[in-house]
Design an enzyme around this catalytic site. Structure first.
Site, PDB file in Angstrom:
ATOM      1  N   GLY A  13    -103.897  32.033 -23.040  1.00 12.43           N
ATOM      2  CA  GLY A  13    -105.147  31.281 -22.960  1.00 12.43           C
ATOM      3  C   GLY A  13    -105.824  31.146 -24.314  1.00 12.43           C
ATOM      4  O   GLY A  13    -105.334  31.636 -25.346  1.00 12.43           O
ATOM      5  N   ALA A  14    -106.991  30.481 -24.319  1.00 15.84           N
ATOM      6  CA  ALA A  14    -107.693  30.204 -25.573  1.00 15.84           C
ATOM      7  C   ALA A  14    -108.096  31.478 -26.298  1.00 15.84           C
ATOM      8  O   ALA A  14    -107.908  31.600 -27.516  1.00 15.84           O
ATOM      9  CB  ALA A  14    -108.929  29.338 -25.299  1.00 15.84           C
ATOM     10  N   VAL A  15    -108.632  32.445 -25.569  1.00 13.98           N
ATOM     11  CA  VAL A  15    -109.053  33.701 -26.206  1.00 13.98           C
ATOM     12  C   VAL A  15    -107.838  34.512 -26.627  1.00 13.98           C
ATOM     13  O   VAL A  15    -107.818  35.110 -27.711  1.00 13.98           O
ATOM     14  CB  VAL A  15    -109.972  34.505 -25.268  1.00 13.98           C
ATOM     15  CG1 VAL A  15    -110.306  35.875 -25.876  1.00 13.98           C
ATOM     16  CG2 VAL A  15    -111.254  33.739 -24.983  1.00 13.98           C
ATOM     17  N   ARG A  99    -119.423  44.766 -17.585  1.00 12.69           N
ATOM     18  CA  ARG A  99    -120.513  44.707 -18.567  1.00 12.69           C
ATOM     19  C   ARG A  99    -121.755  45.483 -18.146  1.00 12.69           C
ATOM     20  O   ARG A  99    -122.386  46.141 -18.960  1.00 12.69           O
ATOM     21  CB  ARG A  99    -120.880  43.251 -18.858  1.00 12.69           C
ATOM     22  CG  ARG A  99    -119.836  42.503 -19.655  1.00 12.69           C
ATOM     23  CD  ARG A  99    -120.216  41.046 -19.797  1.00 12.69           C
ATOM     24  NE  ARG A  99    -119.143  40.278 -20.446  1.00 12.69           N
ATOM     25  CZ  ARG A  99    -119.016  38.965 -20.346  1.00 12.69           C
ATOM     26  NH1 ARG A  99    -119.892  38.271 -19.624  1.00 12.69           N
ATOM     27  NH2 ARG A  99    -118.033  38.351 -20.961  1.00 12.69           N
ATOM     28  N   CYS A 128    -120.416  35.409 -24.386  1.00 16.92           N
ATOM     29  CA  CYS A 128    -120.404  34.758 -25.700  1.00 16.92           C
ATOM     30  C   CYS A 128    -121.804  34.381 -26.177  1.00 16.92           C
ATOM     31  O   CYS A 128    -122.162  34.599 -27.337  1.00 16.92           O
ATOM     32  CB  CYS A 128    -119.503  33.522 -25.674  1.00 16.92           C
ATOM     33  SG  CYS A 128    -119.854  32.361 -24.326  1.00 16.92           S
ATOM     34  N   SER A 158    -115.535  24.214 -24.474  1.00 18.58           N
ATOM     35  CA  SER A 158    -114.461  25.206 -24.568  1.00 18.58           C
ATOM     36  C   SER A 158    -114.834  26.507 -23.884  1.00 18.58           C
ATOM     37  O   SER A 158    -113.952  27.295 -23.525  1.00 18.58           O
ATOM     38  CB  SER A 158    -114.084  25.459 -26.033  1.00 18.58           C
ATOM     39  OG  SER A 158    -115.231  25.733 -26.816  1.00 18.58           O
ATOM     40  N   PRO A 180    -112.403   3.885 -15.330  1.00 21.01           N
ATOM     41  CA  PRO A 180    -113.222   4.817 -14.535  1.00 21.01           C
ATOM     42  C   PRO A 180    -113.123   6.243 -15.096  1.00 21.01           C
ATOM     43  O   PRO A 180    -112.061   6.665 -15.555  1.00 21.01           O
ATOM     44  CB  PRO A 180    -112.612   4.734 -13.140  1.00 21.01           C
ATOM     45  CG  PRO A 180    -111.898   3.426 -13.111  1.00 21.01           C
ATOM     46  CD  PRO A 180    -111.405   3.192 -14.495  1.00 21.01           C
ATOM     47  N   HIS A 248    -121.145  27.280 -29.803  1.00 18.66           N
ATOM     48  CA  HIS A 248    -122.385  27.227 -29.029  1.00 18.66           C
ATOM     49  C   HIS A 248    -123.592  27.213 -29.959  1.00 18.66           C
ATOM     50  O   HIS A 248    -123.588  27.843 -31.026  1.00 18.66           O
ATOM     51  CB  HIS A 248    -122.510  28.458 -28.129  1.00 18.66           C
ATOM     52  CG  HIS A 248    -121.562  28.485 -26.975  1.00 18.66           C
ATOM     53  ND1 HIS A 248    -120.756  27.427 -26.621  1.00 18.66           N
ATOM     54  CD2 HIS A 248    -121.309  29.471 -26.061  1.00 18.66           C
ATOM     55  CE1 HIS A 248    -120.043  27.766 -25.544  1.00 18.66           C
ATOM     56  NE2 HIS A 248    -120.360  28.994 -25.197  1.00 18.66           N
TER      57      HIS A 248
END
Length: 343
Positions: A13-15, A99, A128, A158, A180, A248
């Site tokens: 994945g991205a992380v 957490r 994040c 993202s 569309p 962000h």
């Protein structure tokens, strides 16, 4: 330097991919590297630092002889974290699963590294947006206590995963070609309704709670209280998804207990590790997502007094949520533990 056996759960994945990039960039001292993912991704080959690694399906037995387990996030954390700890690994987890567990430290290394020593096998990476915000709050908090925080976020797609990135790209192309527009992912793939994000803003990230706040908003509130160990600080948050690919941004309004001059604020921020002040209105210089993406630091600008309240302050804060907001923060926790002989 001593080297460590490292496992990455969620390596495709991205992380997970960001973990790999940062391990190479920062010359992280690994001996053996194990890449783990779901059954669907097992067998995929990832080339890393000149070597081919075959992604393995994660099981409870995957963490044998692993000292550092970097979890990219998701529901797999609750499944495999106990097994990893039982095998002797320290889990640094990017999911929300642990957490708010009082037995689990919630750590931003520049902000509250002292919490790491209390771990019992699992250390949680904050949300994040929380990481980015606390990097701005901490240097000010160390000077003057903060009475109240009002934060509005402008969060890149993202944060919703690769599918959200793809959806924004596809929607922009569809609009440009007068086709569309399809919306299947945002504000969340598992939610009942989906909205176009291209040329739009969506004032919902994650599900709504009974109090009218979203889960993302409550994460920022609850996690900041825990990280700063100040449960009396007033915090309110509004989190917004914006049509930006990466990084962000946050508009933060503070009410301080005592006065701080703008020069004092800028000095405190400039001298804080991991923060860059970019604030030059005369030259129209301020942080923007496009120019903070793929950067390790949190950038702060538009620093000015809020004259509507006593001891008021406004900040504009921008940071790459995949790097500092996720993978980098977790890796920095591991680096801190190595430096202080905590493994």
């Amino acid at each position: 330097m001593k080297k460590y056996n490292v496992a990455i759960l969620g390596a495709t994945g991205a992380v997970g991919q960001e973990f790999l990039s940062l391990i190479e960039e920062r010359n992280f001292p690994f001996a053996n590297l194990k890449l783990l993912a779901s059954k669907r991704s097992a067998g995929k080959v990832i080339k890393f630092m000149g070597k081919d690694y075959v992604v393995e399906e994660a099981t409870n037995e995957s963490f044998k002889d692993v000292q550092i387990a970097l979890f990219a996030g998701g529901s797999a954390s609750t499944v495999f974290a106990p097994a990893a700890v039982k095998s002797g690994a320290v889990v640094i987890d990017n999911s929300s699963a642990f957490r708010m567990d009082p037995e689990v430290p919630l750590v931003v290394p520049e902000v509250n590294p002292e919490a790491i020593k209390n771990h019992k096998g699992i250390i949680a990476n904050p949300n994040c947006s929380t990481i980015i915000m606390t990097m701005a709050l901490k240097p000010i908090y160390d000077k003057v206590k903060i009475k109240r925080v009002v934060v509005s976020t402008y969060q890149a797609v993202s944060g919703g995963g690769k599918e959200a990135i793809d959806e924004l790209e596809q929607q922009v192309k569809a609009i440009a070609e007068n086709r569309p527009v399809e919306a299947k992912i945002l504000p969340g793939a598992s939610l009942a309704k989906h909205y176009q994000i291209a040329f739009n803003l969506i004032p919902q990230i994650d599900v709504f709670k009974d109090n009218g706040y979203t889960k993302e908003e409550m994460k920022m509130i609850d996690e900041t209280h825990k990280i700063l160990d100040d449960y009396g600080m007033g915090i309110t948050a509004t989190t917004i998804r914006v049509p930006v690919y990466r990084s962000h941004a946050e508009s933060i309004n503070l009410e301080l207990e005592d006065d701080l001059s703008i020069d004092e604020v800028k000095s405190a921020l400039s001298n804080f590790e991991g923060v860059i002040v970019k604030d030059n209105p005369d030259e129209m210089e301020y942080p923007m997502p496009l120019y903070t993406s793929n950067q390790d630091e949190v950038f702060i600008g538009r620093i000015r007094k809020d004259y509507s309240i006593k001891n008021g302050l406004n900040l504009w804060v921008v940071g790459d949520q995949i790097r500092k907001g996720a993978a980098l923060n977790a890796l920095q926790i591991a680096e801190y533990m190595i430096k202080h002989n905590m493994f």
